[in-house]
Scaffold this motif. Structure first.
Motif, PDB file in Angstrom:
ATOM      1  N   PRO A   1      -7.240  -0.127  -3.024  1.00 34.26           N
ATOM      2  CA  PRO A   1      -6.334   0.822  -3.682  1.00 34.26           C
ATOM      3  C   PRO A   1      -5.807   1.899  -2.726  1.00 34.26           C
ATOM      4  CG  PRO A   1      -8.487   0.741  -4.792  1.00 34.26           C
ATOM      5  CD  PRO A   1      -8.578  -0.149  -3.611  1.00 34.26           C
ATOM      6  N   THR A   2      -6.675   2.345  -1.809  1.00 36.23           N
ATOM      7  CA  THR A   2      -6.254   3.407  -0.889  1.00 36.23           C
ATOM      8  C   THR A   2      -5.083   2.934  -0.034  1.00 36.23           C
ATOM      9  OG1 THR A   2      -8.591   3.918  -0.776  1.00 36.23           O
ATOM     10  CG2 THR A   2      -7.166   5.098   0.730  1.00 36.23           C
ATOM     11  N   ALA A   3      -5.255   1.719   0.543  1.00 38.03           N
ATOM     12  CA  ALA A   3      -4.197   1.178   1.402  1.00 38.03           C
ATOM     13  C   ALA A   3      -2.913   0.984   0.604  1.00 38.03           C
ATOM     14  CB  ALA A   3      -4.651  -0.153   1.998  1.00 38.03           C
TER      15      ALA A   3
ATOM     16  N   ASP B   1      -7.329   7.040  10.110  1.00 36.00           N
ATOM     17  CA  ASP B   1      -8.389   8.025   9.838  1.00 36.00           C
ATOM     18  C   ASP B   1      -8.241   9.267  10.712  1.00 36.00           C
ATOM     19  OD1 ASP B   1      -9.410   6.448   7.952  1.00 36.00           O
ATOM     20  OD2 ASP B   1     -11.134   5.711   9.113  1.00 36.00           O
ATOM     21  N   GLY B   2      -7.967   9.025  11.999  1.00 38.79           N
ATOM     22  CA  GLY B   2      -7.851  10.143  12.936  1.00 38.79           C
ATOM     23  C   GLY B   2      -6.740  11.082  12.526  1.00 38.79           C
ATOM     24  N   ASN B   3      -5.601  10.508  12.149  1.00 34.97           N
ATOM     25  CA  ASN B   3      -4.473  11.348  11.782  1.00 34.97           C
ATOM     26  C   ASN B   3      -4.687  12.054  10.448  1.00 34.97           C
ATOM     27  OD1 ASN B   3      -1.853  12.345  12.567  1.00 34.97           O
ATOM     28  ND2 ASN B   3      -1.104  11.261  10.756  1.00 34.97           N
TER      29      ASN B   3
ATOM     30  N   MET C   1      -3.262  13.027   1.562  1.00 37.43           N
ATOM     31  CA  MET C   1      -1.968  12.367   1.659  1.00 37.43           C
ATOM     32  C   MET C   1      -0.858  13.399   1.841  1.00 37.43           C
ATOM     33  SD  MET C   1      -0.420   9.557  -0.909  1.00 37.43           S
ATOM     34  CE  MET C   1      -1.786   8.434  -0.891  1.00 37.43           C
ATOM     35  N   VAL C   2      -0.963  14.506   1.049  1.00 43.48           N
ATOM     36  CA  VAL C   2       0.033  15.566   1.190  1.00 43.48           C
ATOM     37  C   VAL C   2      -0.022  16.121   2.614  1.00 43.48           C
ATOM     38  CG1 VAL C   2       0.725  17.848   0.400  1.00 43.48           C
ATOM     39  CG2 VAL C   2      -0.063  16.167  -1.250  1.00 43.48           C
TER      40      VAL C   2
END
Lengths: 392, 122
Positions: free
Chosen positions: A41-43, A88-90, A1-2
């Protein structure tokens, strides 16, 4: 995420990015404890992070339009009014860029490992401190200095291009290798933490296979090496947090799935003329995974250690090579070579000498084990030597 | 620690090592070199192929003087040692001796820069 959000802010504002991510997790902890865990939770986390990021941008825009003109400051905030892209790609793309930015020779390698653990693997400062056997303040200071350095050097979040990528990849691979070793050989008692370090190193290695320019034979060789070593993780761990030596391990506890994975990457690593130290170490590790001890095993391992020493000397490789010589050709020729090493402050050296003397029935064995005992620093090492001395 | 060159020469012409001899001899080199590397005293090594050309001052190129000479250059290794005696000790056990060769142990000459600096009294 960072990594993804840093793509928008740049490395200049790493602290800000970390704040946004911490805030997202904090909100999650509060909200989930009241309303329960969301379906995805991820979303959920991603959408909160997105919201916080755009909120920052809006506030910053107002700030820079209405307030900054009134002040004359050298500090420039980021100005990219855009939503972070958590596809995912990014994510992969951002993590790779971040990996290359962090593994920058401008900062010391311990700090590179620390930053990778903090930013890419999401480790807490206390965990990093424990892994490095030091305290939180030291790690905080080290990471702070490293971030300052990245800022000052104006390190950009982008993949190096052309031939530059090869030079930089060497350093990235080296950092992943050190990270893995930190976990594999660390003296910390926390078994879960050590395993996590190895898993994260493996994860970062596999990340590099996602891009054609970094999916090179040496990358595959390093992954193979890590798989082979990791396959013995369960077998080398004694119940009382002591290490079980290779010779005494229960081979049924070796992880066949990881060995197969390693063989897959080892085959990929052989596409091309390169013979890096990772290639040699991966092959040595492969031979160590052979359960039925074929007669040529130690001769092959010796040859590989010979080649490894010629491209990459270190006292531990010299010792391992002498041990392989002992297994392949007997204690006498190994003792002659061992005497030349003169690693007089190394307890492994005296352990090896003791082992060799013991094998030819020489009474010098005891003195060597005792010398090793005096030099050993960890409880585990001392215990192993104690057993060797009383077993004579 | 200084660097020294170990220069390997082996028999030439009709006495060139045979392929059978080489098959036994070549694997021994890594073992020997690794023994030096294990002491942290190895720098680099290269082996020369048997064939080659010789350019003479007249501009004539020949297929090498290898038939006329008794010994020819086989390769070299650079090692680190305290002094020439230690370098000689490292050369012991070199597999070149098994095929009737010799090892010449040579210190390196000072570089031109170092000579200039000395002349300028630096």
């Amino acid at each position: 995420m960072v990594a993804v959000i840093s793509n928008l802010f740049g490395l200049q504002h790493l602290d800000l990015t970390e704040d946004i991510v911490s805030e997202a997790f904090l909100q999650a902890a509060e909200s989930w404890s009241i309303k329960g865990m969301p379906d995805n939770p991820t979303a959920w986390l991603y959408s909160v992070a997105k919201h916080l990021t755009s909120h920052y941008f809006k506030r910053h825009k107002t700030f820079s339009r209405k307030i900054v003109p009134a002040l004359i400051t050298g500090q420039e905030g980021p100005a990219l009014p855009q939503d972070p892209d958590f596809s995912d790609g990014n994510i992969m793309d951002s993590q790779l860029k971040m990996l290359f930015a962090i593994c920058n020779p401008a900062i010391i390698s311990e700090a590179q490992i620390g930053l990778a653990l903090r930013i890419l693997c999401g480790f807490g400062i206390d965990e990093i401190a424990e892994a490095f056997l030091t305290n939180k303040e030291t790690i905080n200071k080290r990471l702070f200095r490293a971030k300052e350095k990245l800022r000052k050097e104006n390190v950009l979040l982008e993949m190096p291009r052309g031939p530059e990528i090869n030079n930089r990849l060497d350093n990235v691979l080296h950092i992943i290798y050190l990270l893995f070793n930190e976990g594999y050989y660390s003296t910390t008692k926390n078994e879960t933490l050590r395993k996590d370090l190895c898993v994260e190193a493996l994860h970062l290695g596999v990340l590099l296979t996602g891009l054609e320019t970094t999916n090179l034979p040496q990358t595959n060789a390093l992954i193979a090496l890590m798989c082979f070593h990791a396959s013995r993780f369960r077998a080398r761990q004694g119940g009382d947090s002591s290490l079980i030596l290779y010779e005494d391990q229960d081979k049924d506890l070796w992880d066949d799935e990881l060995i197969n994975k390693g063989e897959y990457f080892l085959a990929l690593s052989a596409r091309g003329p390169e013979m890096t130290s990772y290639h040699l170490e991966a092959r040595i590790a492969w031979w160590h995974c052979q359960k039925n001890d074929p007669p040529e095993k130690w001769g092959k391992i010796l040859q590989l250690y010979n080649q490894l020493l010629l491209i990459n000397y270190s006292p531990s490789v010299a010792l391992n090579r002498t041990y392989a010589l002992f297994k392949a050709k007997g204690a006498k020729p190994a003792l002659i070579e061992a005497m030349k090493l003169k690693l007089d402050n190394n307890h492994f050296y005296f352990t090896l000498l003791g082992e060799l003397y013991k094998n030819i029935g020489d009474k010098n064995a005891k003195a060597c084990f005792e010398k090793a005992y005096a030099l050993a620093t960890t409880h585990n090492d001392k215990e192993i030597l104690m057993r060797k001395i009383s077993g004579l | 620690m200084e660097e020294f060159a170990l220069v390997f020469r082996h028999l030439a012409g009709d006495n060139l090592p045979t392929p059978e001899q080489l098959k036994v001899n070549l694997p021994l080199w890594d073992d020997w070199a690794a023994g030096i590397a294990a002491q942290g005293k190895f720098v680099t090594t290269r082996r020369l192929a048997f064939g080659g050309k010789v350019l003479k001052a007249s501009g004539v190129v020949t297929d090498g003087p290898f038939v006329e000479v008794k010994e020819q250059l086989g390769g070299f290794m650079i090692v680190r040692a305290e002094n020439i005696d230690e370098a000689i000790t490292l050369a012991h056990g070199c597999p070149i001796f098994d095929i009737g060769g010799t090892v010449e142990v040579r210190p390196f000459a000072a570089t031109n820069q170092a000579i200039l600096a000395m002349e300028n009294g630096e």
